[in-house]
Scaffold this motif. Structure first.
Motif, short mmCIF file in Angstrom:
data_model
loop_
_atom_site.label_atom_id
_atom_site.label_comp_id
_atom_site.label_asym_id
_atom_site.label_seq_id
_atom_site.Cartn_x
_atom_site.Cartn_y
_atom_site.Cartn_z
N THR A 1 0.81 -1.23 0.00
CA THR A 1 0.00 0.00 0.00
C THR A 1 0.84 1.27 0.00
O THR A 1 0.28 2.37 -0.04
N ILE A 2 2.16 1.15 0.02
CA ILE A 2 3.03 2.32 0.14
C ILE A 2 2.75 3.36 -0.93
O ILE A 2 2.76 4.55 -0.67
N HIS A 3 2.49 2.94 -2.14
CA HIS A 3 2.27 3.87 -3.24
C HIS A 3 0.80 4.09 -3.55
O HIS A 3 0.47 4.68 -4.57
N SER A 4 -0.08 3.64 -2.67
CA SER A 4 -1.50 3.76 -2.96
C SER A 4 -2.15 4.85 -2.13
O SER A 4 -1.71 5.16 -1.02
N PRO A 5 -3.23 5.43 -2.65
CA PRO A 5 -3.97 6.44 -1.87
C PRO A 5 -4.55 5.86 -0.57
O PRO A 5 -4.81 6.60 0.36
N ALA A 6 -4.71 4.56 -0.51
CA ALA A 6 -5.26 3.93 0.69
C ALA A 6 -4.34 4.12 1.90
O ALA A 6 -4.80 4.08 3.04
N LEU A 7 -3.06 4.34 1.66
CA LEU A 7 -2.11 4.53 2.76
C LEU A 7 -2.50 5.74 3.62
O LEU A 7 -2.44 5.67 4.84
N VAL A 8 -2.91 6.81 2.98
CA VAL A 8 -3.28 8.02 3.72
C VAL A 8 -4.45 7.72 4.66
O VAL A 8 -4.41 8.05 5.85
N ASP A 9 -5.48 7.08 4.15
CA ASP A 9 -6.63 6.74 5.00
C ASP A 9 -6.23 5.83 6.14
O ASP A 9 -6.68 5.99 7.27
N ASP A 10 -5.38 4.86 5.85
CA ASP A 10 -4.90 3.93 6.87
C ASP A 10 -4.15 4.67 7.97
O ASP A 10 -4.38 4.44 9.16
N LEU A 11 -3.28 5.60 7.59
CA LEU A 11 -2.50 6.35 8.58
C LEU A 11 -3.37 7.32 9.38
O LEU A 11 -3.16 7.49 10.58
N VAL A 12 -4.34 7.92 8.73
CA VAL A 12 -5.27 8.81 9.45
C VAL A 12 -6.06 8.00 10.48
O VAL A 12 -6.20 8.41 11.64
#
Length: 123
Positions: free
Chosen positions: A99-110
């Motif tokens: 997921t490092i390069h995916s937009p899903a990473l931001v949601d996961d981190l939030v």
């Protein structure tokens, strides 16, 4: 940096990827104050731990002292006795390298950060 107090950090490495929220190696005065707060306000500490658990997070037990620090030898409750032996207060969240390069990473981190916020608020 990791040496600041009350931080959110992300580690992307070849071996492991994770995020963390921490009071990492607090200055001696701050660590002493945190330990006193654990003992004198156990309900607030336990509420924070409970909030973390509801978010699927646990305080990291890594690098705890083997014995109670001076002045805290008589802490009787096991959960509090373990907590005062902590050198820092950390929760971690593993990141799927896919997921490092995916937009899903931001949601996961939030989501992780919101779940870990009680630790920052407590500190």
């Amino acid at each position: 940096t990791k040496m600041e107090q009350g931080v959110f950090y992300v580690h992307i490495g070849l071996e492991r990827c994770f995020a963390g929220v921490a009071w990492w190696q607090p200055a001696p005065e701050l660590l002493q104050a945190m330990r006193k707060a654990i003992v004198t306000k156990p309900a607030a500490f336990r509420a924070m731990v409970s909030s973390l658990r509801k978010a699927g997070l646990e305080l990291d037990a890594e690098d705890r002292l083997k014995r109670a620090p001076r002045g805290f030898e008589d802490v009787g409750d096991e959960d509090l006795a373990q907590a005062v032996r902590s050198r820092h207060f950390v929760v971690r969240h593993d990141i799927d390298p896919a997921t490092i390069h995916s937009p899903a990473l931001v949601d996961d981190l939030v989501d992780f950060t919101l779940g870990a916020k009680p630790l920052l608020d407590w500190g």
